[in-house]
Design a protein around this motif. Structure first.
Motif, PDB file in Angstrom:
ATOM      1  N   GLU A 194       0.836  -1.205   0.000  1.00  4.42           N
ATOM      2  CA  GLU A 194       0.000   0.000   0.000  1.00  4.42           C
ATOM      3  C   GLU A 194       0.873   1.258   0.000  1.00  4.42           C
ATOM      4  O   GLU A 194       0.635   2.194  -0.759  1.00  4.42           O
ATOM      5  N   GLU A 195       1.903   1.250   0.831  1.00  5.53           N
ATOM      6  CA  GLU A 195       2.791   2.410   0.924  1.00  5.53           C
ATOM      7  C   GLU A 195       3.530   2.654  -0.400  1.00  5.53           C
ATOM      8  O   GLU A 195       3.561   3.780  -0.901  1.00  5.53           O
ATOM      9  N   LEU A 196       4.094   1.600  -0.977  1.00  4.47           N
ATOM     10  CA  LEU A 196       4.876   1.758  -2.206  1.00  4.47           C
ATOM     11  C   LEU A 196       4.006   2.117  -3.409  1.00  4.47           C
ATOM     12  O   LEU A 196       4.395   2.962  -4.222  1.00  4.47           O
ATOM     13  N   LEU A 197       2.834   1.498  -3.521  1.00  6.39           N
ATOM     14  CA  LEU A 197       1.958   1.846  -4.639  1.00  6.39           C
ATOM     15  C   LEU A 197       1.498   3.296  -4.523  1.00  6.39           C
ATOM     16  O   LEU A 197       1.389   4.001  -5.529  1.00  6.39           O
ATOM     17  N   GLY A 198       1.273   3.762  -3.312  1.00 10.84           N
ATOM     18  CA  GLY A 198       0.924   5.166  -3.109  1.00 10.84           C
ATOM     19  C   GLY A 198       2.085   6.085  -3.451  1.00 10.84           C
ATOM     20  O   GLY A 198       1.923   7.084  -4.153  1.00 10.84           O
ATOM     21  N   LEU A 199       3.258   5.724  -2.979  1.00 13.53           N
ATOM     22  CA  LEU A 199       4.463   6.521  -3.213  1.00 13.53           C
ATOM     23  C   LEU A 199       4.750   6.672  -4.702  1.00 13.53           C
ATOM     24  O   LEU A 199       5.114   7.752  -5.170  1.00 13.53           O
ATOM     25  N   PHE A 200       4.560   5.601  -5.454  1.00 14.41           N
ATOM     26  CA  PHE A 200       4.824   5.622  -6.898  1.00 14.41           C
ATOM     27  C   PHE A 200       3.587   5.986  -7.719  1.00 14.41           C
ATOM     28  O   PHE A 200       3.548   5.774  -8.922  1.00 14.41           O
ATOM     29  N   GLU A 201       2.566   6.510  -7.047  1.00 19.41           N
ATOM     30  CA  GLU A 201       1.339   6.982  -7.690  1.00 19.41           C
ATOM     31  C   GLU A 201       0.657   5.905  -8.530  1.00 19.41           C
ATOM     32  O   GLU A 201       0.185   6.144  -9.636  1.00 19.41           O
ATOM     33  N   LEU A 202       0.610   4.702  -7.970  1.00 18.39           N
ATOM     34  CA  LEU A 202      -0.033   3.583  -8.656  1.00 18.39           C
ATOM     35  C   LEU A 202      -1.250   3.055  -7.895  1.00 18.39           C
ATOM     36  O   LEU A 202      -1.875   2.089  -8.339  1.00 18.39           O
ATOM     37  N   ALA A 203      -1.580   3.671  -6.778  1.00 22.03           N
ATOM     38  CA  ALA A 203      -2.692   3.174  -5.968  1.00 22.03           C
ATOM     39  C   ALA A 203      -3.991   3.129  -6.768  1.00 22.03           C
ATOM     40  O   ALA A 203      -4.767   2.179  -6.659  1.00 22.03           O
ATOM     41  N   GLY A 204      -4.224   4.122  -7.597  1.00 29.30           N
ATOM     42  CA  GLY A 204      -5.447   4.170  -8.393  1.00 29.30           C
ATOM     43  C   GLY A 204      -5.514   3.104  -9.474  1.00 29.30           C
ATOM     44  O   GLY A 204      -6.592   2.782  -9.969  1.00 29.30           O
ATOM     45  N   ASN A 233       8.412  12.176 -12.975  1.00 27.81           N
ATOM     46  CA  ASN A 233       8.756  10.897 -12.357  1.00 27.81           C
ATOM     47  C   ASN A 233      10.262  10.662 -12.320  1.00 27.81           C
ATOM     48  O   ASN A 233      10.758  10.005 -11.409  1.00 27.81           O
ATOM     49  N   ILE A 234      10.986  11.202 -13.285  1.00 24.52           N
ATOM     50  CA  ILE A 234      12.452  11.119 -13.225  1.00 24.52           C
ATOM     51  C   ILE A 234      12.936  11.839 -11.974  1.00 24.52           C
ATOM     52  O   ILE A 234      13.762  11.321 -11.220  1.00 24.52           O
ATOM     53  N   ARG A 235      12.408  13.023 -11.731  1.00 23.43           N
ATOM     54  CA  ARG A 235      12.788  13.785 -10.530  1.00 23.43           C
ATOM     55  C   ARG A 235      12.445  12.995  -9.267  1.00 23.43           C
ATOM     56  O   ARG A 235      13.229  12.915  -8.328  1.00 23.43           O
ATOM     57  N   PHE A 236      11.243  12.396  -9.247  1.00 29.78           N
ATOM     58  CA  PHE A 236      10.841  11.604  -8.076  1.00 29.78           C
ATOM     59  C   PHE A 236      11.800  10.438  -7.861  1.00 29.78           C
ATOM     60  O   PHE A 236      12.247  10.189  -6.739  1.00 29.78           O
ATOM     61  N   VAL A 237      12.122   9.707  -8.929  1.00 30.50           N
ATOM     62  CA  VAL A 237      12.994   8.536  -8.804  1.00 30.50           C
ATOM     63  C   VAL A 237      14.391   8.966  -8.347  1.00 30.50           C
ATOM     64  O   VAL A 237      15.009   8.291  -7.510  1.00 30.50           O
ATOM     65  N   LYS A 238      14.890  10.083  -8.863  1.00 31.62           N
ATOM     66  CA  LYS A 238      16.193  10.579  -8.410  1.00 31.62           C
ATOM     67  C   LYS A 238      16.165  10.831  -6.902  1.00 31.62           C
ATOM     68  O   LYS A 238      17.065  10.406  -6.181  1.00 31.62           O
ATOM     69  N   ARG A 239      15.126  11.508  -6.430  1.00 35.02           N
ATOM     70  CA  ARG A 239      15.003  11.786  -4.986  1.00 35.02           C
ATOM     71  C   ARG A 239      14.881  10.488  -4.186  1.00 35.02           C
ATOM     72  O   ARG A 239      15.482  10.335  -3.125  1.00 35.02           O
ATOM     73  N   PHE A 240      14.059   9.577  -4.704  1.00 32.35           N
ATOM     74  CA  PHE A 240      13.832   8.307  -4.026  1.00 32.35           C
ATOM     75  C   PHE A 240      15.146   7.527  -3.890  1.00 32.35           C
ATOM     76  O   PHE A 240      15.459   7.018  -2.804  1.00 32.35           O
ATOM     77  N   LEU A 241      15.914   7.449  -4.974  1.00 29.11           N
ATOM     78  CA  LEU A 241      17.183   6.710  -4.925  1.00 29.11           C
ATOM     79  C   LEU A 241      18.181   7.393  -3.991  1.00 29.11           C
ATOM     80  O   LEU A 241      18.908   6.712  -3.256  1.00 29.11           O
TER      81      LEU A 241
END
Length: 171
Positions: free
Chosen positions: A43-53, A96-104
């Motif tokens: 639930e947390e990861l799908l939300g974080l990656f904007e896939l919950a919907g 999403n590139i920006r998000f993934v950079k921050r996430f990594l």
């Protein structure tokens, strides 16, 4: 062991007849995660990656970017200590590139080692602590960004330095 490792390919192989949620459950089962933990992390990861919907949609309906994000989410489900990422930006839009950079970056601050293979040298300059210059399968140079930049006669961008360092390198 496999529990320590995570892998994100440039073209993820996902079971298209599963939903995103089912795929995450499948991956959780591979790592024998307790059901409660798996549900919470999913639930947390799908939300974080904007896939919950889209969690209950079949993966075959996902765009390439959504598939890439699901690949990221499933990779980090079991909290790997070392992650290998191959061309992580393929299919992702600038947001999403920006998000993934921050996430990594966040994951590396948490102690995760991230090995990234990419041709996007402008992004490497932005995110890497250490860089290896590989040319025709051979490691030519390795070091910090500053170390690599210092190898150039006329450093501009990392791309300029890479091209200079590989132009006369033996095959």
């Amino acid at each position: 062991t496999k529990a320590l490792l995570g892998y994100i390919p440039d073209t993820p192989f996902l079971y298209e007849r599963l939903t995103g949620m089912e795929f995450m459950r499948f991956v959780a089962g591979l790592y024998r995660l307790p059901e409660e933990q798996a549900a919470r992390e999913t639930e947390e990861l799908l939300g974080l990656f904007e896939l919950a919907g889209a969690a209950h949609a079949l993966i075959e309906e996902y765009s390439h970017g959504m598939r890439q994000k699901l690949s990221f989410a499933s990779c980090f489900l079991h909290h790997p200590r070392v992650v290998v990422v191959d061309e992580p930006w393929v299919g992702l839009d600038p947001k999403n590139i920006r998000f993934v950079k921050r996430f990594l970056r966040e994951k590396t601050r948490e102690g995760v080692t991230v090995f990234m293979s990419t041709h996007s040298l402008d992004i490497v300059e932005d995110v890497a602590d250490m860089i290896g210059i590989v040319h025709h399968g051979r490691l030519l140079h390795a070091g910090s960004t500053a170390d690599i930049m210092a190898l150039s006669r006329n450093p501009g961008s990392l791309e300029d330095v890479f091209l200079e360092l590989t132009e006369d390198a033996p095959l």
